[in-house]
Design an enzyme around this catalytic site. Structure first.
Site, PDB file in Angstrom:
ATOM      1  N   SER A  26      -7.123  24.238  19.267  1.00 14.46           N
ATOM      2  CA  SER A  26      -7.207  22.820  19.575  1.00 14.46           C
ATOM      3  C   SER A  26      -8.434  22.545  20.437  1.00 14.46           C
ATOM      4  O   SER A  26      -9.553  22.828  20.026  1.00 14.46           O
ATOM      5  CB  SER A  26      -5.908  22.352  20.238  1.00 14.46           C
ATOM      6  OG  SER A  26      -5.860  20.956  20.346  1.00 14.46           O
ATOM      7  N   ASP A  65      -2.321  18.633   9.839  1.00 19.32           N
ATOM      8  CA  ASP A  65      -2.661  18.419  11.244  1.00 19.32           C
ATOM      9  C   ASP A  65      -2.842  16.923  11.509  1.00 19.32           C
ATOM     10  O   ASP A  65      -3.736  16.287  10.949  1.00 19.32           O
ATOM     11  CB  ASP A  65      -3.948  19.180  11.574  1.00 19.32           C
ATOM     12  CG  ASP A  65      -4.231  19.250  13.064  1.00 19.32           C
ATOM     13  OD1 ASP A  65      -3.747  18.376  13.806  1.00 19.32           O
ATOM     14  OD2 ASP A  65      -4.953  20.187  13.471  1.00 19.32           O
ATOM     15  N   HIS A  81      -0.728  21.102  13.407  1.00 18.84           N
ATOM     16  CA  HIS A  81      -1.727  21.412  14.425  1.00 18.84           C
ATOM     17  C   HIS A  81      -1.330  22.633  15.246  1.00 18.84           C
ATOM     18  O   HIS A  81      -2.185  23.358  15.752  1.00 18.84           O
ATOM     19  CB  HIS A  81      -1.894  20.191  15.342  1.00 18.84           C
ATOM     20  CG  HIS A  81      -2.899  20.355  16.431  1.00 18.84           C
ATOM     21  ND1 HIS A  81      -4.262  20.405  16.193  1.00 18.84           N
ATOM     22  CD2 HIS A  81      -2.749  20.489  17.784  1.00 18.84           C
ATOM     23  CE1 HIS A  81      -4.911  20.545  17.327  1.00 18.84           C
ATOM     24  NE2 HIS A  81      -4.011  20.596  18.311  1.00 18.84           N
TER      25      HIS A  81
END
Length: 274
Positions: free
Chosen positions: A143, A189, A221
């Site tokens: 991320s 995601d 995600h």
């Protein structure tokens, strides 16, 4: 930490960086590789420029030094979110530093600097520094940590590999990147969508860069926060290929694998130049 004893490699004389036996599809997918591992904790008080972390490393002292990789977590997350990957990579013959960031809200540029600070600590001050080859270093992040991995690779082109996982970054153009980079995106995601993050990042890379784009089928995600054989297998292969210059792992990257139940899309710059 439990593991198997390292198996001598007959072809090590051809490439002094090769570690472990000849790989197979089963060996890169295994929960543990051929090296027994241990771990040591670095407190935030001992860290300089990052938030401390856990170092996983092969216990073998007969195989020479190992390549090393630092891992950064995502926004609001701690190192526990990536803890599954550390021992898995270490058991394949890497020193792995899974770090905490200084604060959980640090942005990608800061996380990139912290990844580099962690690598410097690993090489210069850690208790396992004698096991690390300072010329064979890599970064991984999830991320905002994935965005940080891109930042670190951009800032330090001497790195050997980068693996941003479902990366988030407001910067979309990485046309100056020189580090072999594998982006792992997730089809579903909704936080760092592949349409606005992973794919534009990949498409901006230089045409002559060793690069790959792996999109996890029907994944969210947070796929990198859970033990995942596809993520592990391709991460091991990428690190082995570019950190260890181990051509035995090229077979798992080139030719590019076709979409399947785990992979919705895969693109690679095959044949690799490095």
């Amino acid at each position: 930490m439990a593991g198997l004893t390292a198996i001598p490699n007959a072809s090590a004389a051809d490439n002094p960086f090769e570690r472990g036996p000849a790989p197979s599809a089963a060996s890169i997918a295994a929960a543990r590789g051929p090296f027994a591992t241990s771990q040591v904790t670095v407190s935030s008080r001992s860290a300089d420029g990052f938030g401390g972390g856990t170092i996983y490393f092969p216990t073998s002292t007969s195989s020479g030094t190992f390549g090393a990789v630092a891992i950064a977590p995502g926004f609001t997350a701690s190192r526990s979110s990536m803890a599954w990957l550390g021992p898995r990579l270490a058991s394949q013959g890497f020193v792995v530093f899974n770090i905490d960031t200084i604060t959980r809200s640090d942005q990608p540029a800061s996380r990139g600097r912290q990844l580099l600070a962690a690598l410097d600590f690993l090489v210069e001050r850690s208790t396992v520094r004698d096991r690390v080859d300072p010329d064979r270093l890599a970064v991984i992040g999830h991320s905002m940590g994935g965005g940080g991995a891109l930042e670190a690779a951009q800032a330090r082109p001497t790195l050997q590999a980068a693996i941003p996982m479902t990366p988030w970054n407001l910067t979309k153009n990485w046309s100056e990147l020189q580090v072999p980079t594998l982006i792992i995106g997730a089809e579903n995601d909704s936080i760092a969508s592949v349409r606005t993050h992973s794919k534009p990042f990949f498409d901006s890379f230089p045409s002559d860069l060793d690069k790959a784009y792996l999109e996890l089928n029907n994944a969210s995600h947070f796929a990198p926060n859970i033990s995942n054989t596809t993520i592990a297998s391709f991460s091991i292969s990428w690190l082995k290929r570019f950190v260890d210059d181990d051509l035995r792992y090229e077979q798992f990257l080139c030719p590019s694998p076709q979409p399947n139940r785990q992979i919705s899309e895969y693109r690679d710059s095959c044949p690799h130049s490095a």
